[in-house]
Design a protein around this motif. Structure first.
Motif, mmCIF file in Angstrom:
data_model
loop_
_atom_site.group_PDB
_atom_site.id
_atom_site.type_symbol
_atom_site.label_atom_id
_atom_site.label_comp_id
_atom_site.label_asym_id
_atom_site.label_seq_id
_atom_site.Cartn_x
_atom_site.Cartn_y
_atom_site.Cartn_z
ATOM 1 N N ILE A 1 -43.913 0.563 19.186
ATOM 2 C CA ILE A 1 -45.226 1.225 19.169
ATOM 3 C C ILE A 1 -46.113 0.527 20.193
ATOM 4 O O ILE A 1 -46.466 -0.641 20.044
ATOM 5 C CB ILE A 1 -45.870 1.148 17.773
ATOM 6 N N ASN A 2 -46.455 1.232 21.243
ATOM 7 C CA ASN A 2 -47.223 0.635 22.335
ATOM 8 C C ASN A 2 -48.692 0.446 21.974
ATOM 9 O O ASN A 2 -49.313 1.327 21.356
ATOM 10 C CB ASN A 2 -47.135 1.512 23.584
ATOM 11 N N ILE A 3 -49.221 -0.699 22.374
ATOM 12 C CA ILE A 3 -50.668 -0.918 22.263
ATOM 13 C C ILE A 3 -51.371 0.027 23.225
ATOM 14 O O ILE A 3 -51.053 0.071 24.414
ATOM 15 C CB ILE A 3 -51.017 -2.386 22.607
ATOM 16 N N GLY A 4 -52.319 0.783 22.705
ATOM 17 C CA GLY A 4 -53.056 1.714 23.558
ATOM 18 C C GLY A 4 -54.204 1.058 24.278
ATOM 19 O O GLY A 4 -54.528 1.392 25.414
ATOM 20 N N GLY A 5 -54.875 0.122 23.610
ATOM 21 C CA GLY A 5 -56.020 -0.555 24.205
ATOM 22 C C GLY A 5 -56.471 -1.711 23.346
ATOM 23 O O GLY A 5 -55.969 -1.941 22.238
ATOM 24 N N ILE A 6 -57.452 -2.449 23.868
ATOM 25 C CA ILE A 6 -57.973 -3.647 23.215
ATOM 26 C C ILE A 6 -59.466 -3.480 22.987
ATOM 27 O O ILE A 6 -60.203 -3.127 23.897
ATOM 28 C CB ILE A 6 -57.707 -4.892 24.077
ATOM 29 N N ASP A 7 -59.887 -3.723 21.756
ATOM 30 C CA ASP A 7 -61.308 -3.623 21.420
ATOM 31 C C ASP A 7 -61.579 -4.646 20.315
ATOM 32 O O ASP A 7 -61.657 -4.310 19.135
ATOM 33 C CB ASP A 7 -61.653 -2.206 20.970
ATOM 34 N N VAL A 8 -61.721 -5.906 20.707
ATOM 35 C CA VAL A 8 -61.823 -6.983 19.714
ATOM 36 C C VAL A 8 -63.130 -6.942 18.938
ATOM 37 O O VAL A 8 -63.217 -7.509 17.839
ATOM 38 C CB VAL A 8 -61.662 -8.363 20.393
ATOM 39 N N ASP A 9 -64.138 -6.277 19.480
ATOM 40 C CA ASP A 9 -65.445 -6.262 18.822
ATOM 41 C C ASP A 9 -65.673 -5.018 17.969
ATOM 42 O O ASP A 9 -66.791 -4.798 17.471
ATOM 43 C CB ASP A 9 -66.562 -6.355 19.878
ATOM 44 N N ALA A 10 -64.645 -4.215 17.793
ATOM 45 C CA ALA A 10 -64.804 -2.977 17.030
ATOM 46 C C ALA A 10 -65.146 -3.260 15.568
ATOM 47 O O ALA A 10 -64.664 -4.220 14.972
ATOM 48 C CB ALA A 10 -63.521 -2.158 17.110
ATOM 49 N N ASP A 11 -65.992 -2.403 14.999
ATOM 50 C CA ASP A 11 -66.344 -2.479 13.587
ATOM 51 C C ASP A 11 -65.502 -1.440 12.849
ATOM 52 O O ASP A 11 -65.825 -0.263 12.811
ATOM 53 C CB ASP A 11 -67.836 -2.204 13.408
ATOM 54 N N VAL A 12 -64.378 -1.896 12.287
ATOM 55 C CA VAL A 12 -63.429 -0.981 11.672
ATOM 56 C C VAL A 12 -63.878 -0.638 10.259
ATOM 57 O O VAL A 12 -64.088 -1.524 9.423
ATOM 58 C CB VAL A 12 -62.020 -1.600 11.642
ATOM 59 N N ASN A 13 -64.010 0.651 10.006
ATOM 60 C CA ASN A 13 -64.387 1.122 8.668
ATOM 61 C C ASN A 13 -63.137 1.220 7.807
ATOM 62 O O ASN A 13 -62.306 2.106 7.983
ATOM 63 C CB ASN A 13 -65.078 2.482 8.769
ATOM 64 N N THR A 14 -62.999 0.273 6.872
ATOM 65 C CA THR A 14 -61.813 0.241 6.011
ATOM 66 C C THR A 14 -62.074 0.808 4.620
ATOM 67 O O THR A 14 -61.197 0.759 3.766
ATOM 68 C CB THR A 14 -61.303 -1.204 5.878
ATOM 69 N N ALA A 15 -63.263 1.360 4.435
ATOM 70 C CA ALA A 15 -63.661 1.811 3.088
ATOM 71 C C ALA A 15 -62.758 2.922 2.570
ATOM 72 O O ALA A 15 -62.454 2.983 1.368
ATOM 73 C CB ALA A 15 -65.114 2.261 3.101
ATOM 74 N N THR A 16 -62.313 3.810 3.448
ATOM 75 C CA THR A 16 -61.521 4.961 3.004
ATOM 76 C C THR A 16 -60.031 4.672 2.961
ATOM 77 O O THR A 16 -59.237 5.521 2.566
ATOM 78 C CB THR A 16 -61.760 6.160 3.936
ATOM 79 N N GLY A 17 -59.644 3.456 3.363
ATOM 80 C CA GLY A 17 -58.233 3.083 3.337
ATOM 81 C C GLY A 17 -57.499 3.550 4.586
ATOM 82 O O GLY A 17 -57.977 4.396 5.341
ATOM 83 N N PRO A 18 -56.312 3.020 4.809
ATOM 84 C CA PRO A 18 -55.549 3.364 6.009
ATOM 85 C C PRO A 18 -54.992 4.778 5.942
ATOM 86 O O PRO A 18 -54.708 5.300 4.855
ATOM 87 C CB PRO A 18 -54.421 2.328 6.017
ATOM 88 N N VAL A 19 -54.816 5.373 7.121
ATOM 89 C CA VAL A 19 -54.185 6.687 7.199
ATOM 90 C C VAL A 19 -52.672 6.533 7.063
ATOM 91 O O VAL A 19 -52.015 7.330 6.389
ATOM 92 C CB VAL A 19 -54.543 7.380 8.524
#
Length: 497
Positions: free
Chosen positions: A398-416
């Motif tokens: 699975i290839n890394i598409g990009g890098i965004d270390v400062d992203a604010d990931v919303n984990t409230a709804t759970g993973p897809v």
């Protein structure tokens, strides 16, 4: 202070002083364009065997700098050269090869012709010569040669010998040889950083703000790799290794003289583009800076070293590569021999991919056991392409598409989606994919954001008969179809219309 021409000339000086064969080539090139002489052939004006020279002194008109080389015979009868110019530094080591090439070039003058016998020195820049060269012989005699202007076409320069009114034209390469200082004679220097002594490496790049810190990993077989620990935790790629390897083995062969902020700016060293720090196990550090590439060269310096240097672009590798190239391209690459099972979830769907592949064997080997949801998964097409291989490859790659270390990931709804790896040491590692936008997912490992995202095609792409480009969830569905529809272990995809 040397002018902006030094941005181009260092390569020429390196060629002249360090690679005699190239000098000979350059002289031959000029000779091919020399005027036809009525006297025929070259004129031998000055020639000294280097064993007959005790001292060579060259003084420049414009800077008053004196280059002095002492020549003596060692116990084996070979000539030993000692640099004693105005800028001599006893802390520096000077190259016998470069000094020998310099003395060789300026102790032999073959003229193309006598351009004047009238002593009209001012017509040729010899009333105030650019350089005055004095050669002292071991017998006590001295010969002084004056070097003046270059010809209008730049191929020749003019000289005369003290005590003579004859003015000669010689190759203008003599003037290039004369434009030297102590840095041009410095010994080559190799960094010689040993991986066994190296603890961490740091690399940063001003142009895009890239900054990477990595631990050095060395196996018992002396294989070296790098594990990035800042700004994220991830293996480095082979390209990163090649870049670091070119630095730790760097051979510095050419030094340059830089004076003042203006020249630093001309060489791109007022604010260098590239920066490396090598930290050893004992805490010692080696720190280097490099300019951006200028005319096929990088200019640089080692912190704590007095001299600046120039390096060909072919000596360094990878400094301008994208960050995604310098890191391992895959989110979760595992060797199949190390994995017991992979569990995949997507909404209310789930699969369990069980593997038992002995070390040194392939996933399709007779000794390997592969099951999907309890069913034999070793199904192939008529050409021998294995569907369980397609699934494993699509997960491991699975290839890394990009890098965004400062992203604010919303984990409230759970993973897809999730992938859960169980290795043969019973260690579980969970990869969760959280929605980033309509075409990509953030990736978390064991609940921690990796700093990476992947594109949807890495999960859902259906490439039809191109079985090397499937997304992993679609590859699972394909294997499921192959298990259900196989005949005697063979299943062929419908031909594309």
């Amino acid at each position: 202070m040397k002018s902006i021409k030094n941005l181009i000339v260092p390569a020429i000086i390196l060629v002249v002083l360090a690679i005699c064969a190239i000098v000979i080539w350059a002289v031959d090139k000029f000779r091919s364009n020399e005027p036809v002489e009525s006297s025929g052939g070259m004129i031998d004006v000055v020639y000294f065997n280097q064993t007959d020279i005790s001292k060579l002194t060259l003084t420049g008109r414009d800077n008053g700098h004196s280059t002095v080389v002492l020549c003596s015979l060692d116990s084996s009868g070979s000539v030993y050269y000692s640099y004693q110019g105005d800028d001599y530094d006893p802390a520096d080591s000077y190259s016998q090869t470069k000094l020998s090439a310099f003395v060789s070039q300026l102790s032999s003058f073959n003229a193309y012709k006598i351009v004047s016998s009238s002593g009209n020195y001012s017509d040729y820049g010899l009333d105030k010569p650019a350089y005055t060269l004095t050669i002292d012989s071991v017998t006590g005699t001295s010969t002084t040669i004056y070097l003046g202007n270059t010809s209008p076409d730049g191929k020749y320069c003019y000289i005369y010998i003290d005590g003579s009114s004859d003015i000669y034209s010689v190759s203008s390469i003599k003037l290039i040889c004369a434009d030297v200082s102590a840095v041009d004679f410095l010994d080559s220097r190799a960094l010689n950083i040993s991986y066994s002594d190296l603890k961490t490496v740091h690399f940063d790049r001003r142009s895009d703000g890239l900054s990477i810190d990595a631990n050095v990993l060395q196996s018992g077989s002396d294989a070296v790799s790098f594990d990035i620990f800042k700004p994220y935790s991830h293996p480095a790629s082979g390209y990163f290794y090649n870049m670091i390897d070119s630095i730790v083995k760097l051979e510095i062969t050419e030094y340059i003289e830089i004076s003042g902020n203006e020249e630093l700016k001309q060489y791109g060293l007022d604010n260098p583009d590239f920066h490396f720090v090598f930290t050893m196990n004992n805490g010692d550090k080696t720190e280097l800076y490099f300019s951006k590439k200028i005319g096929g060269f990088y200019y640089g310096y080692v912190v704590g070293m007095d001299n600046y240097f120039v390096i060909s672009e072919y000596q360094l590798d990878g400094m301008e590569m994208k960050e995604t190239v310098l890191i391992d391209p895959y989110i979760c690459y595992y060797y199949v021999k190390d994995i017991s099972s992979i569990t995949g979830t997507y909404g209310d769907k789930k699969f369990i991919f069980e593997l038992n592949v002995p070390s040194g064997k392939s996933i399709t080997d007779n000794d390997s056991t592969v099951r999907l949801d309890g069913r034999n998964a070793k199904i192939s097409d008529s050409y021998g392409r294995s569907y369980c291989s397609i699934l494993y490859e699509s997960i491991a790659c699975i290839n890394i598409g990009g890098i965004d270390v400062d992203a604010d990931v919303n984990t409230a709804t759970g993973p897809v989606l999730s992938l859960i790896f169980l290795d043969k040491n019973y260690v579980t590692t969970t990869y969760d994919f959280y929605l980033r936008d309509n075409d990509s997912f953030y990736v978390l490992v064991n609940g921690e954001y990796t700093g990476f995202y992947v594109y949807s095609r890495e999960i859902f792409n259906d490439s039809g008969t191109d079985t090397y480009s499937y997304g992993y969830w679609r590859a699972y569905e394909l294997l499921n179809e192959a298990i259900s529809g196989n005949i005697n272990g063979i299943y062929d995809l419908p031909k594309e219309v």
